[in-house]
Design a protein around this motif. Sequence first.
Motif, PDB file in Angstrom:
ATOM      1  N   THR A  77      37.743  43.309  39.909  1.00 32.06           N
ATOM      2  CA  THR A  77      39.022  42.664  40.229  1.00 32.06           C
ATOM      3  C   THR A  77      39.210  41.416  39.376  1.00 32.06           C
ATOM      4  O   THR A  77      40.324  41.151  38.899  1.00 32.06           O
ATOM      5  CB  THR A  77      39.079  42.315  41.729  1.00 32.06           C
ATOM      6  OG1 THR A  77      38.829  43.491  42.492  1.00 32.06           O
ATOM      7  CG2 THR A  77      40.427  41.755  42.109  1.00 32.06           C
TER       8      THR A  77
ATOM      9  N   ASP B 228      44.624  45.670  45.703  1.00 32.13           N
ATOM     10  CA  ASP B 228      43.417  44.944  46.118  1.00 32.13           C
ATOM     11  C   ASP B 228      43.205  43.656  45.323  1.00 32.13           C
ATOM     12  O   ASP B 228      42.073  43.295  44.997  1.00 32.13           O
ATOM     13  CB  ASP B 228      42.171  45.841  45.996  1.00 32.13           C
ATOM     14  CG  ASP B 228      42.269  47.071  46.878  1.00 32.13           C
ATOM     15  OD1 ASP B 228      42.879  46.978  47.967  1.00 32.13           O
ATOM     16  OD2 ASP B 228      41.767  48.130  46.471  1.00 32.13           O
ATOM     17  N   GLU B 229      44.312  42.947  45.024  1.00 34.14           N
ATOM     18  CA  GLU B 229      44.189  41.730  44.231  1.00 34.14           C
ATOM     19  C   GLU B 229      43.440  40.611  44.961  1.00 34.14           C
ATOM     20  O   GLU B 229      42.975  39.673  44.345  1.00 34.14           O
ATOM     21  CB  GLU B 229      45.562  41.237  43.775  1.00 34.14           C
ATOM     22  CG  GLU B 229      46.514  40.854  44.904  1.00 34.14           C
ATOM     23  CD  GLU B 229      47.859  40.460  44.374  1.00 34.14           C
ATOM     24  OE1 GLU B 229      47.960  39.369  43.783  1.00 34.14           O
ATOM     25  OE2 GLU B 229      48.804  41.233  44.551  1.00 34.14           O
ATOM     26  N   ASP B 230      43.311  40.726  46.276  1.00 34.97           N
ATOM     27  CA  ASP B 230      42.615  39.693  47.027  1.00 34.97           C
ATOM     28  C   ASP B 230      41.100  39.926  47.085  1.00 34.97           C
ATOM     29  O   ASP B 230      40.366  39.100  47.623  1.00 34.97           O
ATOM     30  CB  ASP B 230      43.187  39.583  48.446  1.00 34.97           C
ATOM     31  CG  ASP B 230      43.157  40.903  49.193  1.00 34.97           C
ATOM     32  OD1 ASP B 230      42.983  41.961  48.535  1.00 34.97           O
ATOM     33  OD2 ASP B 230      43.292  40.886  50.426  1.00 34.97           O
ATOM     34  N   ARG B 231      40.634  41.028  46.536  1.00 36.05           N
ATOM     35  CA  ARG B 231      39.188  41.290  46.513  1.00 36.05           C
ATOM     36  C   ARG B 231      38.503  40.307  45.576  1.00 36.05           C
ATOM     37  O   ARG B 231      39.105  39.770  44.659  1.00 36.05           O
ATOM     38  CB  ARG B 231      38.914  42.720  46.045  1.00 36.05           C
ATOM     39  CG  ARG B 231      39.354  43.737  47.089  1.00 36.05           C
ATOM     40  CD  ARG B 231      39.079  45.141  46.665  1.00 36.05           C
ATOM     41  NE  ARG B 231      37.647  45.346  46.457  1.00 36.05           N
ATOM     42  CZ  ARG B 231      37.114  46.494  46.103  1.00 36.05           C
ATOM     43  NH1 ARG B 231      37.883  47.538  45.928  1.00 36.05           N
ATOM     44  NH2 ARG B 231      35.825  46.611  45.937  1.00 36.05           N
ATOM     45  N   ASP B 232      37.213  40.090  45.832  1.00 35.28           N
ATOM     46  CA  ASP B 232      36.456  39.142  45.019  1.00 35.28           C
ATOM     47  C   ASP B 232      35.223  39.832  44.462  1.00 35.28           C
ATOM     48  O   ASP B 232      34.102  39.615  44.928  1.00 35.28           O
ATOM     49  CB  ASP B 232      36.077  37.919  45.868  1.00 35.28           C
ATOM     50  CG  ASP B 232      35.521  36.795  45.010  1.00 35.28           C
ATOM     51  OD1 ASP B 232      35.847  36.767  43.806  1.00 35.28           O
ATOM     52  OD2 ASP B 232      34.765  35.962  45.535  1.00 35.28           O
ATOM     53  N   ASP B 233      35.446  40.704  43.466  1.00 32.48           N
ATOM     54  CA  ASP B 233      34.323  41.336  42.783  1.00 32.48           C
ATOM     55  C   ASP B 233      34.576  41.284  41.279  1.00 32.48           C
ATOM     56  O   ASP B 233      35.619  40.829  40.818  1.00 32.48           O
ATOM     57  CB  ASP B 233      34.107  42.777  43.280  1.00 32.48           C
ATOM     58  CG  ASP B 233      35.315  43.665  43.071  1.00 32.48           C
ATOM     59  OD1 ASP B 233      36.246  43.263  42.356  1.00 32.48           O
ATOM     60  OD2 ASP B 233      35.332  44.778  43.623  1.00 32.48           O
TER      61      ASP B 233
END
Length: 149
Positions: A87, A79-84
């Motif tokens: 991460t 989930d490296e593309d998540r923006d939280d």
Amino acid sequence: MALNWEEARVIVTCRDLRELGEVASDAIVVTLTPDEARQPESAEAVRNLVLDRTIERRRQTLNEVYELGTSLPEPTFEDEDRDDDATAAERELLKSLLELEAERGERDDEEGWAGPALDPVEHGLMLGGAAGSGVRIFIGRVEELVVNN
């Protein structure tokens, strides 16, 4: 019977060398008379030789192991593309790890993990005596070495 320190590649015997059988090509064979074997100085000299050779062999082994398998493997990053926040923290940790690995890798290339190896041609082998005294032996390439005292 002979005393054989396989890791140090040192063999000590009071018998005829022909009784030894096959000896490793990088082994040092020390022959003593029974009287010499009973002298405390002989025990000290053999101890120093075995310890020096054992330490050098272990240092080489550690350097080989370090060269073969201690680089940091690449992690899987789900989930490296998540923006939280979690991460972002994981990304920062990965960045810090990669920077640290690059920094350590450059330093480790300059000097082996176990430290600089002592060159026996330059430093010789110290046999007998307390620190700073005794006999320093420099050995080039020999088939047989006989030491009489």
